[in-house]
Motif scaffolding. Structure first.
Motif, PDB file in Angstrom:
ATOM      1  N   ALA A  70       0.829  -1.215   0.000  1.00  0.00           N
ATOM      2  CA  ALA A  70       0.000   0.000   0.000  1.00  0.00           C
ATOM      3  C   ALA A  70       0.857   1.257   0.000  1.00  0.00           C
ATOM      4  O   ALA A  70       1.188   1.806  -1.046  1.00  0.00           O
ATOM      5  CB  ALA A  70      -0.940  -0.029   1.208  1.00  0.00           C
ATOM      6  N   ALA A  71       1.247   1.731   1.186  1.00  0.00           N
ATOM      7  CA  ALA A  71       1.940   3.017   1.299  1.00  0.00           C
ATOM      8  C   ALA A  71       3.369   2.975   0.765  1.00  0.00           C
ATOM      9  O   ALA A  71       3.826   3.939   0.128  1.00  0.00           O
ATOM     10  CB  ALA A  71       1.942   3.472   2.754  1.00  0.00           C
ATOM     11  N   CYS A  72       4.093   1.901   1.026  1.00  0.00           N
ATOM     12  CA  CYS A  72       5.524   1.878   0.689  1.00  0.00           C
ATOM     13  C   CYS A  72       5.824   2.067  -0.799  1.00  0.00           C
ATOM     14  O   CYS A  72       6.767   2.799  -1.137  1.00  0.00           O
ATOM     15  CB  CYS A  72       6.169   0.604   1.221  1.00  0.00           C
ATOM     16  SG  CYS A  72       6.113   0.490   3.029  1.00  0.00           S
ATOM     17  N   PRO A  73       5.084   1.441  -1.699  1.00  0.00           N
ATOM     18  CA  PRO A  73       5.340   1.731  -3.116  1.00  0.00           C
ATOM     19  C   PRO A  73       5.189   3.208  -3.448  1.00  0.00           C
ATOM     20  O   PRO A  73       5.918   3.744  -4.293  1.00  0.00           O
ATOM     21  CB  PRO A  73       4.286   0.880  -3.833  1.00  0.00           C
ATOM     22  CG  PRO A  73       4.034  -0.263  -2.910  1.00  0.00           C
ATOM     23  CD  PRO A  73       4.089   0.354  -1.533  1.00  0.00           C
ATOM     24  N   ARG A  74       4.258   3.882  -2.773  1.00  0.00           N
ATOM     25  CA  ARG A  74       4.097   5.318  -2.985  1.00  0.00           C
ATOM     26  C   ARG A  74       5.295   6.083  -2.439  1.00  0.00           C
ATOM     27  O   ARG A  74       5.750   7.071  -3.028  1.00  0.00           O
ATOM     28  CB  ARG A  74       2.816   5.805  -2.305  1.00  0.00           C
ATOM     29  CG  ARG A  74       1.530   5.255  -2.912  1.00  0.00           C
ATOM     30  CD  ARG A  74       1.277   5.836  -4.309  1.00  0.00           C
ATOM     31  NE  ARG A  74       1.212   7.300  -4.289  1.00  0.00           N
ATOM     32  CZ  ARG A  74       0.136   7.999  -3.942  1.00  0.00           C
ATOM     33  NH1 ARG A  74      -0.992   7.359  -3.594  1.00  0.00           N
ATOM     34  NH2 ARG A  74       0.151   9.315  -3.976  1.00  0.00           N
ATOM     35  N   LEU A  75       5.809   5.656  -1.279  1.00  0.00           N
ATOM     36  CA  LEU A  75       6.980   6.301  -0.697  1.00  0.00           C
ATOM     37  C   LEU A  75       8.204   6.120  -1.595  1.00  0.00           C
ATOM     38  O   LEU A  75       9.013   7.037  -1.760  1.00  0.00           O
ATOM     39  CB  LEU A  75       7.262   5.745   0.699  1.00  0.00           C
ATOM     40  CG  LEU A  75       6.298   6.172   1.801  1.00  0.00           C
ATOM     41  CD1 LEU A  75       6.554   5.374   3.077  1.00  0.00           C
ATOM     42  CD2 LEU A  75       6.409   7.667   2.094  1.00  0.00           C
ATOM     43  N   VAL A  76       8.332   4.937  -2.163  1.00  0.00           N
ATOM     44  CA  VAL A  76       9.430   4.689  -3.102  1.00  0.00           C
ATOM     45  C   VAL A  76       9.297   5.621  -4.312  1.00  0.00           C
ATOM     46  O   VAL A  76      10.279   6.214  -4.760  1.00  0.00           O
ATOM     47  CB  VAL A  76       9.443   3.210  -3.552  1.00  0.00           C
ATOM     48  CG1 VAL A  76      10.423   3.004  -4.704  1.00  0.00           C
ATOM     49  CG2 VAL A  76       9.811   2.302  -2.387  1.00  0.00           C
ATOM     50  N   ALA A  77       8.083   5.756  -4.807  1.00  0.00           N
ATOM     51  CA  ALA A  77       7.841   6.649  -5.943  1.00  0.00           C
ATOM     52  C   ALA A  77       8.135   8.099  -5.575  1.00  0.00           C
ATOM     53  O   ALA A  77       8.694   8.860  -6.380  1.00  0.00           O
ATOM     54  CB  ALA A  77       6.396   6.505  -6.425  1.00  0.00           C
ATOM     55  N   ASP A  78       7.785   8.484  -4.350  1.00  0.00           N
ATOM     56  CA  ASP A  78       8.064   9.847  -3.897  1.00  0.00           C
ATOM     57  C   ASP A  78       9.571  10.094  -3.819  1.00  0.00           C
ATOM     58  O   ASP A  78      10.051  11.172  -4.200  1.00  0.00           O
ATOM     59  CB  ASP A  78       7.431  10.084  -2.520  1.00  0.00           C
ATOM     60  CG  ASP A  78       5.918  10.246  -2.591  1.00  0.00           C
ATOM     61  OD1 ASP A  78       5.389  10.474  -3.690  1.00  0.00           O
ATOM     62  OD2 ASP A  78       5.257  10.129  -1.528  1.00  0.00           O
TER      63      ASP A  78
END
Length: 206
Positions: free
Chosen positions: A84-92
């Motif tokens: 959930a959140a971690c792929p978004r953090l990686v993208a950020d």
């Protein structure tokens, strides 16, 4: 938030100072002690480089945080099985990196610290880096003991809790540290405007 972290780091620095003073009493290690004293004198009480923790990289190398001294750090805590959140953090983090001028890129280290060290072995971290095309030296993945991970999360004001055998709830915070390991800026949330974060890194990466 940053003021609270300063008090936490000051408390830890007193522990580090106490250890250094004890080492000075041992005449057989006086030369090493002098070297350590000289090195620690270069960092402030607010620096994460005062932390006595040890970490393992995705390459299986054992390091201390102070070995990162001299570079601007953009740091986030994740776990590789997160969907959930971690792929978004990686993208950020990737988005932030793309906005740093070419002339400053070598002065910045992007660090991912696992909150699930039991699962995130060096082999798993290596595979994760490859899956996300983050195999360059600028991307660093770390795992530590449960105790060191908890302590470091407290420094970053990151809260996390295991909610199932494979899932964690956690804060979504990207932190920026200067070359001396002092916390300068934090970005909280997923997919948020990162203009201030990028500018903080650019200003620091001389």
């Amino acid at each position: 938030m940053i003021n609270k972290l300063k008090y936490f780091l000051i408390a830890l620095s007193f522990v580090a100072i106490s250890c250094n003073n004890s080492a000075k009493k041992d005449s057989t290690t006086s030369e090493n002690t002098n070297m350590e004293t000289s090195e620690t004198a270069k960092i402030s009480d607010m620096s994460i480089y005062n932390l006595p923790s040890h970490w393992t990289t995705q390459d299986g190398e054992e390091i201390e945080l102070k070995e990162l001294q001299g570079k601007v750090l953009a740091m986030v805590m994740i776990y590789t099985s997160c969907q959930a959140a971690c792929p978004r953090l990686v993208a950020d983090m990737r988005n932030i990196e793309k906005q740093i001028p070419e002339s400053k890129k070598d002065n910045v280290q992007y660090v991912f610290v696992s909150i699930d060290p039991e699962t995130d072995t060096p082999e798993r971290l290596t595979a994760f880096a490859k899956e996300n095309q983050m195999e360059d030296d600028k991307w660093l993945f770390l795992r530590g003991t449960e105790e060191d991970t908890r302590e470091f999360a407290a420094v970053l004001a990151v809260n996390y809790k295991q909610i199932s055998p494979i899932d964690f709830s956690h804060s979504n915070i990207i932190s920026v540290f200067n070359q001396g390991g002092e916390l300068i800026h934090q970005q909280e949330g997923l997919g948020v405007n990162n203009k201030e974060t990028v500018q903080a890194i650019i200003d620091l990466a001389k």
